[in-house]
Design an enzyme around this catalytic site. Structure first.
Site, PDB file in Angstrom:
ATOM      1  N   PRO A  89       0.832  -1.218   0.000  1.00 58.81           N
ATOM      2  CA  PRO A  89       0.000   0.000   0.000  1.00 58.81           C
ATOM      3  C   PRO A  89       0.864   1.264   0.000  1.00 58.81           C
ATOM      4  O   PRO A  89       0.376   2.341  -0.312  1.00 58.81           O
ATOM      5  CB  PRO A  89      -0.811  -0.088   1.296  1.00 58.81           C
ATOM      6  CG  PRO A  89      -0.546  -1.415   1.887  1.00 58.81           C
ATOM      7  CD  PRO A  89       0.648  -2.012   1.215  1.00 58.81           C
ATOM      8  N   GLU A 116       1.739  -8.364   8.531  1.00 61.35           N
ATOM      9  CA  GLU A 116       2.037  -6.927   8.646  1.00 61.35           C
ATOM     10  C   GLU A 116       2.820  -6.413   7.444  1.00 61.35           C
ATOM     11  O   GLU A 116       3.000  -5.214   7.280  1.00 61.35           O
ATOM     12  CB  GLU A 116       2.826  -6.642   9.925  1.00 61.35           C
ATOM     13  CG  GLU A 116       1.998  -6.721  11.197  1.00 61.35           C
ATOM     14  CD  GLU A 116       0.757  -5.856  11.145  1.00 61.35           C
ATOM     15  OE1 GLU A 116       0.882  -4.661  10.848  1.00 61.35           O
ATOM     16  OE2 GLU A 116      -0.340  -6.384  11.398  1.00 61.35           O
ATOM     17  N   ARG A 154      -3.143  -7.627 -20.759  1.00 62.05           N
ATOM     18  CA  ARG A 154      -4.042  -7.071 -21.788  1.00 62.05           C
ATOM     19  C   ARG A 154      -3.296  -6.246 -22.831  1.00 62.05           C
ATOM     20  O   ARG A 154      -3.792  -6.044 -23.924  1.00 62.05           O
ATOM     21  CB  ARG A 154      -5.102  -6.158 -21.150  1.00 62.05           C
ATOM     22  CG  ARG A 154      -6.089  -6.856 -20.256  1.00 62.05           C
ATOM     23  CD  ARG A 154      -7.047  -5.840 -19.646  1.00 62.05           C
ATOM     24  NE  ARG A 154      -7.856  -5.151 -20.649  1.00 62.05           N
ATOM     25  CZ  ARG A 154      -8.902  -5.677 -21.262  1.00 62.05           C
ATOM     26  NH1 ARG A 154      -9.272  -6.903 -20.977  1.00 62.05           N
ATOM     27  NH2 ARG A 154      -9.571  -4.991 -22.161  1.00 62.05           N
ATOM     28  N   ASP A 169     -10.408   0.914 -24.617  1.00 66.15           N
ATOM     29  CA  ASP A 169     -10.591   0.807 -23.172  1.00 66.15           C
ATOM     30  C   ASP A 169     -10.449   2.175 -22.515  1.00 66.15           C
ATOM     31  O   ASP A 169      -9.741   3.032 -23.018  1.00 66.15           O
ATOM     32  CB  ASP A 169      -9.494  -0.081 -22.566  1.00 66.15           C
ATOM     33  CG  ASP A 169      -9.863  -1.550 -22.566  1.00 66.15           C
ATOM     34  OD1 ASP A 169     -11.033  -1.850 -22.826  1.00 66.15           O
ATOM     35  OD2 ASP A 169      -8.970  -2.376 -22.308  1.00 66.15           O
TER      36      ASP A 169
HETATM   37  N1  SAH Z   1       0.940  -3.103   7.399  1.00 65.94           N
HETATM   38  C1  SAH Z   1       0.930  -2.866   6.006  1.00 65.94           C
HETATM   39  C2  SAH Z   1      -0.181  -3.639   5.297  1.00 65.94           C
HETATM   40  C3  SAH Z   1       0.119  -5.067   5.129  1.00 65.94           C
HETATM   41  S1  SAH Z   1      -1.115  -5.886   4.200  1.00 65.94           S
HETATM   42  C4  SAH Z   1       0.710  -1.385   5.749  1.00 65.94           C
HETATM   43  O1  SAH Z   1      -0.004  -0.759   6.497  1.00 65.94           O
HETATM   44  O2  SAH Z   1       1.236  -0.879   4.748  1.00 65.94           O
HETATM   45  C5  SAH Z   1      -0.235  -7.307   3.703  1.00 65.94           C
HETATM   46  C6  SAH Z   1       0.254  -7.306   2.274  1.00 65.94           C
HETATM   47  O3  SAH Z   1      -0.838  -7.095   1.386  1.00 65.94           O
HETATM   48  C7  SAH Z   1       1.233  -6.218   1.903  1.00 65.94           C
HETATM   49  O4  SAH Z   1       2.541  -6.590   2.260  1.00 65.94           O
HETATM   50  C8  SAH Z   1       1.081  -6.155   0.397  1.00 65.94           C
HETATM   51  O5  SAH Z   1       1.799  -7.157  -0.240  1.00 65.94           O
HETATM   52  C9  SAH Z   1      -0.394  -6.452   0.226  1.00 65.94           C
HETATM   53  N2  SAH Z   1      -1.237  -5.234   0.044  1.00 65.94           N
HETATM   54  C10 SAH Z   1      -2.192  -4.785   0.866  1.00 65.94           C
HETATM   55  N3  SAH Z   1      -2.791  -3.685   0.373  1.00 65.94           N
HETATM   56  C11 SAH Z   1      -2.203  -3.422  -0.808  1.00 65.94           C
HETATM   57  C12 SAH Z   1      -2.376  -2.422  -1.802  1.00 65.94           C
HETATM   58  N4  SAH Z   1      -3.265  -1.445  -1.673  1.00 65.94           N
HETATM   59  N5  SAH Z   1      -1.596  -2.470  -2.896  1.00 65.94           N
HETATM   60  C13 SAH Z   1      -0.669  -3.444  -3.049  1.00 65.94           C
HETATM   61  N6  SAH Z   1      -0.462  -4.421  -2.141  1.00 65.94           N
HETATM   62  C14 SAH Z   1      -1.207  -4.425  -1.035  1.00 65.94           C
END
Ligand code: SAH
Length: 252
Positions: A89, A116, A154, A169
């Site tokens: 994220p 996490e 795609r 698209d």
């Molecule tokens: N504690 C982290 C969230 C971990 S979620 C934080 O707050 O940033 C666990 C995993 O899900 C992450 O390591 C990632 O690989 C994936 N993930 C979760 N949300 C995501 C998003 N919006 N975009 C890409 N990967 C995501």
């Protein structure tokens, strides 16, 4: 186009790749996707992939060694990748431009986090890119990896059949897509715009361009800042903007 996906839930990823456009492209060999189980790259008896965070706090963190070993094995057996993407994220927002950039890499490795997240050294010294699919948190990198593979796939010639069009698209040109209709022409009194049934290809094309511009103006005016329009489209856009201003003055 080659993809390697590293995950603790390979079945989840395999299932997401099995159907539709991506599934067919895999069968034909246009896409070469290998899903790797992170646990196969552990060296202990219990195949442990996670551990407690240094400094304390809730949850577990994916350990660095299996991730490094997985990517090293991919390098040896599948060749050097053009990009190693950490899903997170905290990454750069995934966009159509980003999809195009990855498509040009030819071979992309995707690392799926869980819990996490992943030990920071993976991001710093193993990943070449860190990508987010949006400003929300899902439980793992598997769905984000599938989103990325699908959007990139795609763009590879031959993946989307002739019957479908990538050209039109949303986002391909930086505009949202125009509305689509199919039979019946009258569904419970809800009808289809006349022009689409006129057989007049020039007018249909024009109507669609106008609708794409209108939608983009109404829903995502920010996109209009970076789009290249021809003279006709600029005229259409001016007319749309003027109509909107007129509308607003009438209402106030
Ligand atoms: N504690 C982290 C969230 C971990 S979620 C934080 O707050 O940033 C666990 C995993 O899900 C992450 O390591 C990632 O690989 C994936 N993930 C979760 N949300 C995501 C998003 N919006 N975009 C890409 N990967 C995501």
């Amino acid at each position: 186009m080659k993809f390697d996906i590293v995950t603790i839930f390979p079945r989840m990823v395999e299932a997401g790749l099995a159907e539709g456009v991506v599934g067919r492209a895999k069968e034909r060999g246009t896409l070469d996707v290998v899903v790797h189980n992170l646990r196969d790259f552990t060296s202990d008896k219990h195949h442990v992939v996670d551990d407690m965070p240094f400094g304390g706090g809730p949850g577990m963190v994916l350990k660095p060694e299996p991730m490094f070993r997985a990517v090293e094995a991919i390098r040896e057996t599948r060749g050097a990748p053009g990009a190693v993407v950490m899903t997170s994220p905290a990454g750069r927002p995934f966009t159509q431009d980003e999809a195009r950039r990855l498509a040009a890499c030819g071979h992309v490795v995707l690392l799926c986090g869980r819990y996490e997240g992943v030990d920071e050294r993976v991001r710093e010294h193993l990943a070449t890119d860190e990508i987010s699919i949006g400003d929300y948190v899902v439980s793992g990198g598997e769905l984000p990896a599938l989103v990325i593979v699908d959007a990139v796939a795609r763009l590879i010639p031959g993946v989307v059949g002739d019957g479908q069009s990538v050209e039109e698209d949303s986002f391909t040109r930086g505009l949202l897509d125009y509305p689509h209709y199919t039979r019946p022409a009258d569904f419970r009194g809800l009808t289809v715009p006349e022009v689409l049934m006129s057989g007049h290809h020039g007018e249909i094309r024009r109507w669609r361009r106008l609708q794409a511009l209108r939608r983009t103006l109404e829903r995502r005016p920010d996109l209009l800042e970076s789009v290249t329009l021809d003279d006709d489209e600029r005229d259409m856009l001016r007319t749309l903007v003027r109509a909107r201003i007129d509308d607003e003055t009438q209402r106030s």
